[in-house]
Design a protein around this motif. Structure first.
Motif: not given
Length: 929
Positions: A504-505, A838-842, A860-863, A874-879
């Protein structure tokens, strides 16, 4: 004691930028109006204020012609005499994407801010229905009130106000609540936004006018503060309004007349509203009406435009913006100026009379140019970002397999891991004209050489099955930043294969390498399992003799029959409204033999072509033209379908991928008939009372049966990406690309999903006769859909049908977004051959956007939460980012968030909440770009 009444007169014009006249003709009229407004404000100190229709594009359009008026315009705005914003355009909310609605509000605020004052009012005077999440969007933008002209019926028959339970609200004032619980005070223009138009200044006329108008407004108002909108569509400024108000005060001394504005009016209303106002929840779609004037059929007018809009807004928000953000995280500049131009150009097509396809032909011809302009800018941004990202990947590994390997990146810009079949066009040899070679020799050198010994490998060196097409010699050119253009000839090939588990991304790299005795590139079992039958591990698809599909969802054994049946009906309505031709019945392909053949049979995909020839009437009866010219309202028309017939040829391509959980449908037809509607039908066989449809930041549940007041035989609805019918642990989802109208047809428990593919009509409709021959949509059309059956996992905890379909919903969202391919060279880099930016789970969360904020340069990221329970993101900080903030749709920094011990952010998202986060880059100082 009865409180005395106050009449609030708000001057405005509802400025449809283009509609029954082409844009530039309306533009000329708007210049005259604005000149008159400025002159009136200068001349008459008692002419207090003017509401500029809630959209800032009027300022751009005016100053384009009248730049010398900018200083005066700014002064009147700062003095509070001209009220601007909060939108850029007055859009159709259901036909523009979630992110397009946000960009509209964001750009409107930014443009208004430059003038110092923003009207903080949710202004929806003539939207054809209102999105259910509007209150949440408005509250996130700091807006606490909304006014609207459609979507909710405040009173019963003959202005009956006693039976509250049967209608949404007994008053024009109500609380409007979004699915997440956000509320705004809503005001309905119960007597329309022209109820105070052209107020007489002559005493006898004024007495009659106000006696009637006061009675009308009092029937709806819950407070003594009565709203009168002094304007209408393209209404010129009433220059004698001050005198008209003075006359009214003399005739009705017991009433206070105020030349008001929305800020003052709403303050007074809030102090007077009763404690038992109705709460209206979610979408406002005029369900408690007779159903004839909901205008939902604008969703199928000029379908070709809806398709272009889907392509353009998807490319901007789901491709170009995330790609530019990925490149930005690694040092590239983010082109805010180009995105601003592309979005503004696209949104010039988003006003309701534009994107709805309900204007004269000249309007929609110009719109197609705007779509192209916006798309070209977005493509240019994406190309530059892809090239920058490709430079970051360490492709030197492919040199171990072949010193002249051809590496390329497959990029997935959706929010979920993705597997699918794609095609990549690659160059295997290139010679520049500058090489010094003789021209014919250069061409011959490019042409020669075999391409049969190529093998496709992944990052681990594993051979990937593929099909190759030799495209031969191709002309191309580079446009260097520091040199003159550089033309070349190249030898190109097209490879088709299945890309597996692309992050993803992120991206996954592949390489073409030459290997002697490479062997067969097509190994494994065919997906064809019999005559015209395709099977993979999830689905079995049988094409029947009449071209319909029988689909079996293998894990549950659920069978869906007669899918993809075509239906054609006559349409004697207009661009706004569908009306089946008088006395006619639908024509379908059921039982009519089709011509069927296998088109593709590879390891990763099988495709079958179905050809239909349908005899349909060539048009409506000739009497329709007379009814149109004589302004016979469409509900009273008696025209049937013509006795003259023609043959419509439809070619349908049905494809199943090896790891696909859906069936792709591509339908191509050349329309030559007029006055008709073509739909594709998908019987679900599920006996349920409701269904779900993708909308703006939500997937609302809608009833299959209309309200008791509904009289229209048709009950169509809006959709964005998909519609789902689900129940008893199984369901059927039909995803689409730019097909915004559907209907749930009931009967014998089938609950058939009907998706409109084409609606051909010959007039605008509304208040006069405006012929629109191009709205007949004569010519070739191609539409794309995906059938996705689904079932609840065995042993899974019982939840809602929507939650059970989450995996299906992600597939439907991914169906909207194209794969992105970037060829590169062999080089070292800092990033691996498979990478996510960008790594996330939900669970049950839909990913909406990844972009860069214009102020302070945060990512900016939106869900948004699709279900009715709280979910954890749960989301990791983008590099390269080390700080995170809660944000909102205006992209402001709010509360700073802290990571856990694993350096991950964990954020709870309320039911139906739209959650925006901002990530600050490590190299940035607080508050600086």
């Amino acid at each position: 004691m009865t409180q005395s009444r106050t009449v609030h007169i708000i001057s405005h014009t509802h400025w449809d930028r283009e509609w029954y006249l082409p844009y530039e003709k309306h533009h000329v009229l708007m210049i005259k109006l604005m000149d008159t407004l400025i002159d009136t404000l200068e001349r008459d100190a008692h002419y207090r204020s003017f509401h500029l229709d809630g959209q800032t594009i009027i300022l751009d359009d005016y100053l384009q012609i009248r730049p010398e008026k900018k200083e005066k315009l700014e002064r009147f705005i700062r003095d509070g005499r001209i009220h601007i914003g909060p939108w850029y355009v007055l859009q159709d909310e259901f036909l523009t994407s979630s992110e397009a609605n946000v960009r509209n509000l964001l750009i409107g605020h930014r443009d208004a801010k430059a003038y110092g004052v923003i009207s903080k009012l949710g202004y929806f005077p003539d939207s054809f229905g209102n999105m259910g999440q509007a209150p949440q969007l408005l509250r996130q933008a700091g807006i606490e009130h909304a006014v609207f002209g459609r979507g909710v019926k405040p009173t019963g028959f003959n202005n009956e106000v006693s039976d509250v339970s049967a209608y949404e609200s007994p008053y024009s004032e109500m609380w409007w609540e979004a699915p997440d619980g956000s509320k705004v005070l809503g005001i309905l223009f119960a007597n329309w936004y022209s109820n105070g138009n052209e107020i007489p200044a002559e005493p006898s006329a004024a007495a009659a006018y106000w006696t009637r108008k006061l009675a009308d407004a009092s029937k709806y108002a819950s407070t003594p503060h009565l709203l009168f909108m002094n304007g209408c569509d393209h209404q010129p400024v009433q220059t004698n309004l001050t005198e008209a108000i003075r006359v009214a005060e003399e005739i009705f001394p017991e009433i206070t007349f105020v030349h008001s504005n929305f800020d003052d009016y709403l303050k007074e209303v809030e102090c007077s509203i009763p404690g038992d106002l109705s709460v209206i929840r979610g979408e406002l779609r005029s369900q408690h009406t007779d159903g004839w004037s909901t205008l939902v059929n604008t969703a199928s007018s000029r379908v070709y435009m809806k398709q272009k809009n889907q392509q353009c807004q998807t490319y901007l928000e789901k491709v170009a913006e995330p790609l530019a953000a990925m490149a930005y995280l690694h040092g590239q500049d983010y082109p805010h100026h180009l995105f601003n131009y592309a979005w503004k150009t696209l949104m010039q097509n988003h006003p309701h009379d534009s994107i709805c396809g309900c204007s004269v032909d000249e309007v929609h011809a110009e719109m197609m140019t705007r779509f192209a302009k916006s798309r070209h800018v977005a493509e240019s941004i994406a190309e530059g970002s892809l090239a920058a990202i490709a430079e970051l990947a360490d492709t030197s590994t492919f040199a171990e397999y072949d010193a002249e390997a051809v590496p390329f990146l497959v990029t997935n810009t959706t929010g979920w891991e993705r597997t699918g079949v794609l095609s990549a066009t690659l160059e295997v040899k290139r010679i520049y004209f500058r090489s010094g070679m003789e021209f014919q020799a250069m061409k011959q050198e490019v042409k020669q050489g075999s391409v049969d010994d190529f093998v496709l490998v992944d990052a681990e060196g594993q051979s990937i099955p593929f099909v190759m097409e030799d495209l031969g010699i191709q002309f191309g050119y580079d446009l260097p930043d520091d040199q003159f253009r550089q033309p070349y000839f190249a030898r190109s090939i097209r490879v088709t294969f299945e890309a597996s588990q692309v992050p993803a991304l992120g991206y996954r790299a592949y390489g073409l390498v030459r290997q002697e005795a490479a062997g067969s590139k097509l190994l494994g079992e065919s997906l064809m399992a019999g005559q015209y039958k395709m099977v993979n591990e999830f689905l079995a698809v049988q094409v029947e003799q009449d071209g319909t599909l029988t689909v079996t969802e293998k894990s549950s054994g659920a069978v869906y029959k007669e899918l993809c049946k075509y239906e054609d009906t006559g349409d004697i309505g207009n661009e706004y409204m569908y009306r089946q031709a008088y006395g006619s019945t639908p024509l379908t392909t059921k039982g009519t033999p089709a011509i069927i053949r296998v088109l593709e049979d590879t390891l990763w995909r099988a495709s079958i072509e179905i050809a239909h020839e349908i005899s349909i009437p060539s048009s409506a009866e000739e009497s329709l033209e007379m009814e149109q010219k004589e302004l016979v309202w469409f509900t009273g028309r008696k025209s049937g379908r013509s006795c003259d017939h023609l043959v419509m040829r439809i070619q349908t391509r049905v494809s199943l991928e090896r790891h696909g959980k859906g069936i792709d449908i591509e339908s191509t037809f050349h329309n030559q008939a007029k006055d008709h509607r073509l739909r594709m039908l998908f019987p679900t066989g599920l006996d349920v009372a409701t269904h779900f449809a993708d909308s703006i930041f939500e997937v609302p549940e809608r009833g299959n049966t209309p309200a008791d007041e509904w009289r229209n035989p048709s009950n169509c609805h809006h959709q964005q990406a998909f519609v789902t019918v689900a129940g008893a642990g199984q369901g059927l989802t039909i995803a689409n690309q730019g097909l915004n109208e559907y209907e749930i047809i009931q009967g014998h428990g089938t609950n058939t999903i009907a998706v409109t593919l084409l609606r051909a009509v010959g007039e605008l409709g509304d208040w006069g006769y405006f012929p629109t021959p191009e709205a007949q949509c004569i010519g070739e059309h191609t539409v794309k859909l995906r059938i996705i059956p689904h079932t609840k996992d065995e042993g899974a905890e019982a939840t809602s049908p929507l939650a059970d379909a989450y995996d299906t919903i992600t597939q439907a969202y991914q169906f909207q977004v194209p794969w992105m391919i970037q060829q590169t060279d062999l080089h070292q880099g800092n990033l691996p051959l498979s990478h996510s930016f960008a790594i996330w789970e939900g669970k049950s969360l839909a990913f909406s956007t990844m972009k860069v904020a214009e102020e302070m340069g945060d990512v900016v990221m939106r869900w948004y939460n699709l279900c009715s329970e709280r979910q954890e993101l749960t989301v990791a900080y983008p590099q390269s980012c080390n700080k995170a903030y809660r944000s909102d749709i205006l992209e402001r920094r709010n509360e700073q968030l802290s990571a856990n011990a694993s350096h991950l952010l964990q954020v709870l998202i309320r039911p139906a909440e739209i959650m925006t986060l901002r990530f600050a880059r490590s190299s940035e100082e607080e508050g600086c770009l």
